[in-house]
Design a protein around this motif. Structure first.
Motif, PDB file in Angstrom:
ATOM      1  N   ALA A 194       0.370  12.074  -3.257  1.00 48.23           N
ATOM      2  CA  ALA A 194       0.047  10.671  -2.968  1.00 48.23           C
ATOM      3  C   ALA A 194      -1.371  10.529  -2.422  1.00 48.23           C
ATOM      4  CB  ALA A 194       1.075  10.084  -1.997  1.00 48.23           C
ATOM      5  N   VAL A 195      -1.733  11.379  -1.464  1.00 48.02           N
ATOM      6  CA  VAL A 195      -3.082  11.308  -0.885  1.00 48.02           C
ATOM      7  C   VAL A 195      -4.117  11.659  -1.937  1.00 48.02           C
ATOM      8  CG1 VAL A 195      -4.631  12.336   0.830  1.00 48.02           C
ATOM      9  CG2 VAL A 195      -2.308  11.669   1.486  1.00 48.02           C
ATOM     10  N   ALA A 196      -3.838  12.664  -2.750  1.00 45.59           N
ATOM     11  CA  ALA A 196      -4.776  13.046  -3.818  1.00 45.59           C
ATOM     12  C   ALA A 196      -4.970  11.880  -4.792  1.00 45.59           C
ATOM     13  CB  ALA A 196      -4.272  14.273  -4.554  1.00 45.59           C
ATOM     14  N   ALA A 197      -3.916  11.157  -5.099  1.00 42.73           N
ATOM     15  CA  ALA A 197      -4.014  10.014  -6.009  1.00 42.73           C
ATOM     16  C   ALA A 197      -4.920   8.931  -5.442  1.00 42.73           C
ATOM     17  CB  ALA A 197      -2.637   9.453  -6.314  1.00 42.73           C
ATOM     18  N   VAL A 198      -4.807   8.658  -4.141  1.00 46.59           N
ATOM     19  CA  VAL A 198      -5.664   7.658  -3.502  1.00 46.59           C
ATOM     20  C   VAL A 198      -7.120   8.116  -3.532  1.00 46.59           C
ATOM     21  CG1 VAL A 198      -6.249   6.563  -1.294  1.00 46.59           C
ATOM     22  CG2 VAL A 198      -3.880   6.664  -2.052  1.00 46.59           C
ATOM     23  N   LEU A 199      -7.358   9.398  -3.267  1.00 42.68           N
ATOM     24  CA  LEU A 199      -8.716   9.917  -3.309  1.00 42.68           C
ATOM     25  C   LEU A 199      -9.284   9.838  -4.712  1.00 42.68           C
ATOM     26  CD1 LEU A 199      -8.245  12.974  -0.949  1.00 42.68           C
ATOM     27  CD2 LEU A 199      -9.654  10.972  -0.494  1.00 42.68           C
ATOM     28  N   GLU A 200      -8.480  10.146  -5.703  1.00 46.30           N
ATOM     29  CA  GLU A 200      -8.923  10.063  -7.091  1.00 46.30           C
ATOM     30  C   GLU A 200      -9.291   8.630  -7.463  1.00 46.30           C
ATOM     31  OE1 GLU A 200      -9.514  12.331  -9.427  1.00 46.30           O
ATOM     32  OE2 GLU A 200      -8.916  14.051  -8.229  1.00 46.30           O
ATOM     33  N   GLN A 201      -8.500   7.658  -7.026  1.00 47.68           N
ATOM     34  CA  GLN A 201      -8.786   6.243  -7.310  1.00 47.68           C
ATOM     35  C   GLN A 201     -10.081   5.807  -6.646  1.00 47.68           C
ATOM     36  OE1 GLN A 201      -5.323   4.170  -5.955  1.00 47.68           O
ATOM     37  NE2 GLN A 201      -4.465   4.031  -8.004  1.00 47.68           N
ATOM     38  N   SER A 202     -10.346   6.332  -5.464  1.00 52.75           N
ATOM     39  CA  SER A 202     -11.544   5.951  -4.721  1.00 52.75           C
ATOM     40  C   SER A 202     -12.817   6.476  -5.350  1.00 52.75           C
ATOM     41  CB  SER A 202     -11.450   6.444  -3.269  1.00 52.75           C
ATOM     42  OG  SER A 202     -10.363   5.843  -2.625  1.00 52.75           O
ATOM     43  N   LYS A 203     -12.694   7.420  -6.264  1.00 53.15           N
ATOM     44  CA  LYS A 203     -13.861   8.007  -6.914  1.00 53.15           C
ATOM     45  C   LYS A 203     -14.516   7.042  -7.895  1.00 53.15           C
ATOM     46  CE  LYS A 203     -13.075  12.025  -8.753  1.00 53.15           C
ATOM     47  NZ  LYS A 203     -12.547  13.316  -9.221  1.00 53.15           N
ATOM     48  N   GLN A 204     -13.812   6.024  -8.293  1.00 58.10           N
ATOM     49  CA  GLN A 204     -14.310   5.164  -9.357  1.00 58.10           C
ATOM     50  C   GLN A 204     -15.058   3.969  -8.866  1.00 58.10           C
ATOM     51  OE1 GLN A 204     -10.798   4.542 -11.670  1.00 58.10           O
ATOM     52  NE2 GLN A 204     -10.435   6.709 -11.762  1.00 58.10           N
TER      53      GLN A 204
ATOM     54  N   ARG B 274     -19.818   6.447  -4.562  1.00 62.73           N
ATOM     55  CA  ARG B 274     -20.172   5.786  -3.311  1.00 62.73           C
ATOM     56  C   ARG B 274     -19.516   6.496  -2.137  1.00 62.73           C
ATOM     57  NH1 ARG B 274     -15.781   3.139  -1.607  1.00 62.73           N
ATOM     58  NH2 ARG B 274     -14.144   2.701  -3.092  1.00 62.73           N
ATOM     59  N   ASN B 275     -19.999   6.219  -0.945  1.00 61.44           N
ATOM     60  CA  ASN B 275     -19.396   6.768   0.262  1.00 61.44           C
ATOM     61  C   ASN B 275     -18.104   6.034   0.584  1.00 61.44           C
ATOM     62  OD1 ASN B 275     -21.492   8.553   0.627  1.00 61.44           O
ATOM     63  ND2 ASN B 275     -22.575   7.264   2.076  1.00 61.44           N
ATOM     64  N   PHE B 276     -17.238   6.686   1.326  1.00 60.67           N
ATOM     65  CA  PHE B 276     -16.002   6.047   1.780  1.00 60.67           C
ATOM     66  C   PHE B 276     -16.328   5.013   2.837  1.00 60.67           C
ATOM     67  CE2 PHE B 276     -13.891   9.381  -0.329  1.00 60.67           C
ATOM     68  CZ  PHE B 276     -12.569   9.013  -0.445  1.00 60.67           C
ATOM     69  N   ASP B 277     -15.640   3.894   2.794  1.00 63.63           N
ATOM     70  CA  ASP B 277     -15.789   2.900   3.854  1.00 63.63           C
ATOM     71  C   ASP B 277     -14.474   2.812   4.624  1.00 63.63           C
ATOM     72  OD1 ASP B 277     -14.042   1.323   2.340  1.00 63.63           O
ATOM     73  OD2 ASP B 277     -15.635   0.083   1.523  1.00 63.63           O
ATOM     74  N   MET B 278     -14.415   1.919   5.582  1.00 63.70           N
ATOM     75  CA  MET B 278     -13.235   1.798   6.437  1.00 63.70           C
ATOM     76  C   MET B 278     -11.987   1.415   5.633  1.00 63.70           C
ATOM     77  SD  MET B 278     -14.158   2.731   9.329  1.00 63.70           S
ATOM     78  CE  MET B 278     -13.377   2.058  10.758  1.00 63.70           C
ATOM     79  N   ASN B 279     -12.147   0.606   4.600  1.00 65.89           N
ATOM     80  CA  ASN B 279     -10.998   0.226   3.775  1.00 65.89           C
ATOM     81  C   ASN B 279     -10.410   1.437   3.055  1.00 65.89           C
ATOM     82  OD1 ASN B 279     -11.057  -2.514   4.411  1.00 65.89           O
ATOM     83  ND2 ASN B 279     -12.547  -2.943   2.807  1.00 65.89           N
ATOM     84  N   ASP B 280     -11.267   2.321   2.552  1.00 66.29           N
ATOM     85  CA  ASP B 280     -10.794   3.536   1.890  1.00 66.29           C
ATOM     86  C   ASP B 280     -10.025   4.416   2.870  1.00 66.29           C
ATOM     87  OD1 ASP B 280     -12.058   2.909  -0.587  1.00 66.29           O
ATOM     88  OD2 ASP B 280     -13.949   3.689   0.203  1.00 66.29           O
ATOM     89  N   LEU B 281     -10.588   4.577   4.061  1.00 67.01           N
ATOM     90  CA  LEU B 281      -9.927   5.399   5.074  1.00 67.01           C
ATOM     91  C   LEU B 281      -8.596   4.783   5.501  1.00 67.01           C
ATOM     92  CD1 LEU B 281     -12.971   6.444   7.305  1.00 67.01           C
ATOM     93  CD2 LEU B 281     -11.903   7.702   5.422  1.00 67.01           C
ATOM     94  N   ALA B 282      -8.561   3.462   5.619  1.00 69.32           N
ATOM     95  CA  ALA B 282      -7.320   2.775   6.001  1.00 69.32           C
ATOM     96  C   ALA B 282      -6.226   2.999   4.962  1.00 69.32           C
ATOM     97  CB  ALA B 282      -7.580   1.292   6.196  1.00 69.32           C
ATOM     98  N   LYS B 283      -6.588   3.010   3.687  1.00 66.93           N
ATOM     99  CA  LYS B 283      -5.608   3.261   2.624  1.00 66.93           C
ATOM    100  C   LYS B 283      -5.002   4.658   2.779  1.00 66.93           C
ATOM    101  CE  LYS B 283      -7.797   0.353  -0.842  1.00 66.93           C
ATOM    102  NZ  LYS B 283      -8.577   0.351  -2.085  1.00 66.93           N
ATOM    103  N   ILE B 284      -5.856   5.636   3.051  1.00 69.09           N
ATOM    104  CA  ILE B 284      -5.373   7.007   3.224  1.00 69.09           C
ATOM    105  C   ILE B 284      -4.432   7.089   4.420  1.00 69.09           C
ATOM    106  CG2 ILE B 284      -6.053   9.377   3.782  1.00 69.09           C
ATOM    107  CD1 ILE B 284      -8.699   8.754   2.256  1.00 69.09           C
ATOM    108  N   ILE B 285      -4.822   6.482   5.530  1.00 70.03           N
ATOM    109  CA  ILE B 285      -4.014   6.519   6.754  1.00 70.03           C
ATOM    110  C   ILE B 285      -2.668   5.835   6.548  1.00 70.03           C
ATOM    111  CG2 ILE B 285      -3.875   5.713   9.144  1.00 70.03           C
ATOM    112  CD1 ILE B 285      -7.013   6.029   9.150  1.00 70.03           C
ATOM    113  N   GLN B 286      -2.681   4.660   5.948  1.00 70.95           N
ATOM    114  CA  GLN B 286      -1.431   3.935   5.707  1.00 70.95           C
ATOM    115  C   GLN B 286      -0.491   4.732   4.820  1.00 70.95           C
ATOM    116  OE1 GLN B 286      -2.855   0.212   4.164  1.00 70.95           O
ATOM    117  NE2 GLN B 286      -3.015  -0.718   6.195  1.00 70.95           N
ATOM    118  N   LEU B 287      -1.022   5.330   3.787  1.00 68.67           N
ATOM    119  CA  LEU B 287      -0.201   6.119   2.885  1.00 68.67           C
ATOM    120  C   LEU B 287       0.321   7.374   3.578  1.00 68.67           C
ATOM    121  CD1 LEU B 287       0.893   6.480   0.030  1.00 68.67           C
ATOM    122  CD2 LEU B 287      -1.172   7.786  -0.457  1.00 68.67           C
TER     123      LEU B 287
END
Length: 86
Positions: free
Chosen positions: A76-86, A12-25
């Motif tokens: 850390a950022v790579a881990a969040v991106l990997e989680q978002s893939k699922q 799926r495409n990234f949404d605002m919640n996904d982007l917020a997780k990356i920014i916060q981290l």
């Protein structure tokens, strides 16, 4: 500068919640952190910057970081991106 490539193939495409997780981290680290897609680079701590990358389900990206905790920030950022893939 420390770099890591990531082949991103999400369902799926990234949404605002996904982007917020990356920014916060990313904001927890003192290192500068950037995502690069197709020659465009954005600060991982900037909502508008990340939105401009148009992260979608088939993206090759680079995570770049510079600073005292650059390696940890990239992981850390790579881990969040990997989680978002699922």
């Amino acid at each position: 500068m420390t770099e890591r490539s990531l082949a991103f193939n999400s369902r799926r495409n990234f949404d605002m919640n996904d982007l917020a997780k990356i920014i916060q981290l990313a904001s927890k680290y003192s290192a500068s952190i950037y995502l690069e897609v197709g020659g465009r680079q954005a600060n991982a701590k900037s909502l508008l910057g990340l939105m401009s990358l148009h992260l979608n389900e088939a993206t090759e990206l680079q995570i770049k970081s510079e600073g005292p905790d650059a390696e940890a920030a990239i992981e850390a950022v790579a881990a969040v991106l990997e989680q978002s893939k699922q």
